[in-house]
Design a protein around this motif. Structure first.
Motif, PDB file in Angstrom:
ATOM      1  N   LYS A 127       0.806  -1.220   0.000  1.00 54.87           N
ATOM      2  CA  LYS A 127       0.000   0.000   0.000  1.00 54.87           C
ATOM      3  C   LYS A 127       0.839   1.269   0.000  1.00 54.87           C
ATOM      4  O   LYS A 127       0.502   2.259  -0.667  1.00 54.87           O
ATOM      5  CB  LYS A 127      -0.941  -0.005   1.203  1.00 54.87           C
ATOM      6  CG  LYS A 127      -2.074  -1.028   1.089  1.00 54.87           C
ATOM      7  CD  LYS A 127      -3.110  -0.802   2.177  1.00 54.87           C
ATOM      8  CE  LYS A 127      -4.313  -1.704   1.964  1.00 54.87           C
ATOM      9  NZ  LYS A 127      -5.364  -1.477   2.994  1.00 54.87           N
ATOM     10  N   VAL A 179     -10.100  -2.503   6.374  1.00 58.04           N
ATOM     11  CA  VAL A 179     -11.337  -3.180   5.991  1.00 58.04           C
ATOM     12  C   VAL A 179     -11.099  -4.289   4.963  1.00 58.04           C
ATOM     13  O   VAL A 179     -11.897  -5.223   4.860  1.00 58.04           O
ATOM     14  CB  VAL A 179     -12.358  -2.163   5.429  1.00 58.04           C
ATOM     15  CG1 VAL A 179     -12.798  -1.201   6.512  1.00 58.04           C
ATOM     16  CG2 VAL A 179     -11.771  -1.397   4.251  1.00 58.04           C
ATOM     17  N   GLU A 180     -10.032  -4.201   4.198  1.00 59.03           N
ATOM     18  CA  GLU A 180      -9.767  -5.224   3.189  1.00 59.03           C
ATOM     19  C   GLU A 180      -9.481  -6.580   3.831  1.00 59.03           C
ATOM     20  O   GLU A 180      -9.905  -7.618   3.328  1.00 59.03           O
ATOM     21  CB  GLU A 180      -8.591  -4.808   2.306  1.00 59.03           C
ATOM     22  CG  GLU A 180      -8.883  -3.583   1.452  1.00 59.03           C
ATOM     23  CD  GLU A 180      -7.702  -3.226   0.574  1.00 59.03           C
ATOM     24  OE1 GLU A 180      -6.737  -4.025   0.530  1.00 59.03           O
ATOM     25  OE2 GLU A 180      -7.729  -2.164  -0.054  1.00 59.03           O
ATOM     26  N   THR A 232      -7.163  -8.646   3.826  1.00 54.00           N
ATOM     27  CA  THR A 232      -6.108  -9.467   3.209  1.00 54.00           C
ATOM     28  C   THR A 232      -5.347  -8.645   2.174  1.00 54.00           C
ATOM     29  O   THR A 232      -5.957  -7.934   1.369  1.00 54.00           O
ATOM     30  CB  THR A 232      -6.696 -10.711   2.530  1.00 54.00           C
ATOM     31  OG1 THR A 232      -7.383 -11.507   3.508  1.00 54.00           O
ATOM     32  CG2 THR A 232      -5.596 -11.546   1.888  1.00 54.00           C
ATOM     33  N   ILE A 233      -4.031  -8.740   2.237  1.00 50.04           N
ATOM     34  CA  ILE A 233      -3.176  -8.069   1.258  1.00 50.04           C
ATOM     35  C   ILE A 233      -2.315  -9.127   0.585  1.00 50.04           C
ATOM     36  O   ILE A 233      -1.496  -9.781   1.239  1.00 50.04           O
ATOM     37  CB  ILE A 233      -2.287  -7.004   1.922  1.00 50.04           C
ATOM     38  CG1 ILE A 233      -3.144  -5.939   2.605  1.00 50.04           C
ATOM     39  CG2 ILE A 233      -1.351  -6.369   0.895  1.00 50.04           C
ATOM     40  CD1 ILE A 233      -2.338  -4.919   3.383  1.00 50.04           C
ATOM     41  N   ASN A 234      -2.508  -9.317  -0.699  1.00 47.76           N
ATOM     42  CA  ASN A 234      -1.725 -10.311  -1.440  1.00 47.76           C
ATOM     43  C   ASN A 234      -0.343  -9.766  -1.774  1.00 47.76           C
ATOM     44  O   ASN A 234      -0.201  -8.603  -2.180  1.00 47.76           O
ATOM     45  CB  ASN A 234      -2.458 -10.702  -2.723  1.00 47.76           C
ATOM     46  CG  ASN A 234      -3.754 -11.437  -2.452  1.00 47.76           C
ATOM     47  OD1 ASN A 234      -3.832 -12.255  -1.535  1.00 47.76           O
ATOM     48  ND2 ASN A 234      -4.781 -11.134  -3.228  1.00 47.76           N
TER      49      ASN A 234
END
Length: 418
Positions: A119, A174-175, A177-179
């Motif tokens: 991010k 809120v997501e 999960t971060i790939n």
């Protein structure tokens, strides 16, 4: 004169009679001392080795694929992340304390890497350093609360388990999960990085040579201090056995994908911590504090500094393990560090031979213990059995390990070897 696992200069014998056996009978005397130790309850890694062989034999009989090179490669890779976390647990157990938050800290480190790397578009090295720093700071906070206010480590780290799980969820947002991209270093290291075949043999040879030289150095130190040196015949036999095991393991794993760099990294950490525990003043102090805190204080050891270093190490190892797990899964998620990560890390340290009473154990406890747990998990998966069986069997093995530790402790005390 008593044996101290952290001091290589203290004789193998636990009394003058054993020391005389080594001096007068050499190799035969050393063998007799070893037998006397086992009879006296000082079992070392013998129970875990026997247990591991039994587990492998049973699962191999039930599914011939279990001991295949392909499955063992996966087993070792799956062991690395939680194994590193278990190495931190070994540290705190050696001083008679506990850290219940290693799972949450590992999940938070994975979240920090995911957010900063993906991010915020930070370089991967900066994201990793930030996660490591977060782990170290958490350990520092634990140690200050423990040393300044006297709050039990159980309570401190239980609060950390809940609190840092909340921080992990907040960091991910809120997501949830971060790939992580498959071409990133972390994912490559966790999934695709394998040691070239020729280099794996070189590493095995270096390991054998390092063991032989360390035993020679230890023997010379003992002679220099007026003690009996280790019989050369014993050193040669141990070196040959180690060489056969390492070279066969490397050859067998190379029949598939080979040795994963992530497992090599874990093994290297174990060796570094073994050296720190057994060959440094800090390591001797760790065992002393775990054996008798008040006696260590009166001997001039800075007990509080030992606790600070231990808690910082434990949380830092948890952060490293969390990042390795994120690379293995190619994602930072809300589930990172949750589930059975905490329990498996603690169980691995105890099953591997680290005493819950403090003062006994080694860095190899993390390696042996996680191999047992991962072997159970892999074997049951191949048999298509539910995870409930894995929890029950792991719990039983953990209980047996603690019972064995308690019985051995009583036996050592009755034989004057505590």
């Amino acid at each position: 004169m008593t044996t101290n696992e952290a001091n290589p200069v203290v004789p193998m014998a636990t009394d003058l009679q054993d020391e005389r056996l080594i001096r007068t009978e050499g190799f035969k005397g050393a063998v007799k001392v070893g037998v006397n130790r086992v009879r006296g309850g000082d079992l070392g890694v013998l129970p875990i080795i026997v247990g591991l062989l039994i587990i492998w034999t049973i699962f191999q009989a039930l599914n011939p694929f279990f001991l295949s090179s392909a499955n063992l490669v996966n087993l070792l890779l799956e062991s690395a992340a939680v194994g590193v976390i278990a190495l931190g647990i070994v540290c705190v157990l050696l001083v008679g304390e506990i850290d219940l938050s290693v799972g949450s800290v590992s999940g938070l480190s994975a979240a920090i890497v995911g957010v900063t790397f993906i991010k915020l578009d930070w370089p991967i090295w900066l994201a990793v350093l930030t996660a490591l720093a977060a782990g170290a700071v958490i350990g520092l906070v634990y140690s200050l609360v423990y040393t300044k206010f006297g709050v039990p480590s159980f309570v401190i780290t239980l609060a950390g388990l809940l609190g840092f799980l909340g921080v992990q969820l907040w960091v991910l947002g809120v997501e949830g999960t971060i790939n992580l991209p498959f071409d990133s270093f972390l994912v490559w290291f966790g999934q695709q990085a394998f040691v070239p075949a020729w280099l794996s043999y070189v590493l095995a040879a270096l390991g054998v040579a390092g063991f032989f030289l360390s035993q020679l150095t230890l023997s010379r130190q003992r002679v220099k201090n007026g003690l009996s040196g280790r019989p050369m015949r014993l050193v040669v036999i141990q070196t040959v056995v180690l060489a056969v095991i390492l070279f066969f393991a490397v050859w067998y794993l190379n029949q598939a994908r080979g040795v994963g760099w992530m497992f090599v990294f874990f093994a290297a950490l174990v060796l570094v911590m073994h050296y720190a525990f057994t060959r440094t003043q800090w390591g001797r102090s760790v065992y002393a504090v775990g054996g008798n805190r008040e006696a260590a204080r009166r001997a001039g050891i800075s007990v509080n500094r030992i606790y600070v270093s231990i808690f910082v190490l434990c949380s830092t190892f948890a952060a490293v393990g969390g990042m390795l797990a994120a690379g293995r899964l190619a994602a930072s998620a809300q589930s990172s560090g949750t589930g059975d990560v905490n329990l498996n890390a603690i169980a691995a340290a105890v099953i591997g031979g680290t005493s819950l009473f403090g003062g006994r154990g080694s860095a190899f406890s993390a390696l042996l213990g996680i191999l047992v747990i991962q072997s159970i998990s892999s074997g049951l998966t191949l048999l298509n059995l539910e995870s409930s069986f894995r929890y029950m069997i792991t719990g039983l093995v953990l209980l047996l390990a603690v019972i064995l530790d308690a019985v051995s402790r009583k036996s050592r005390t009755s034989h004057g070897r505590a």
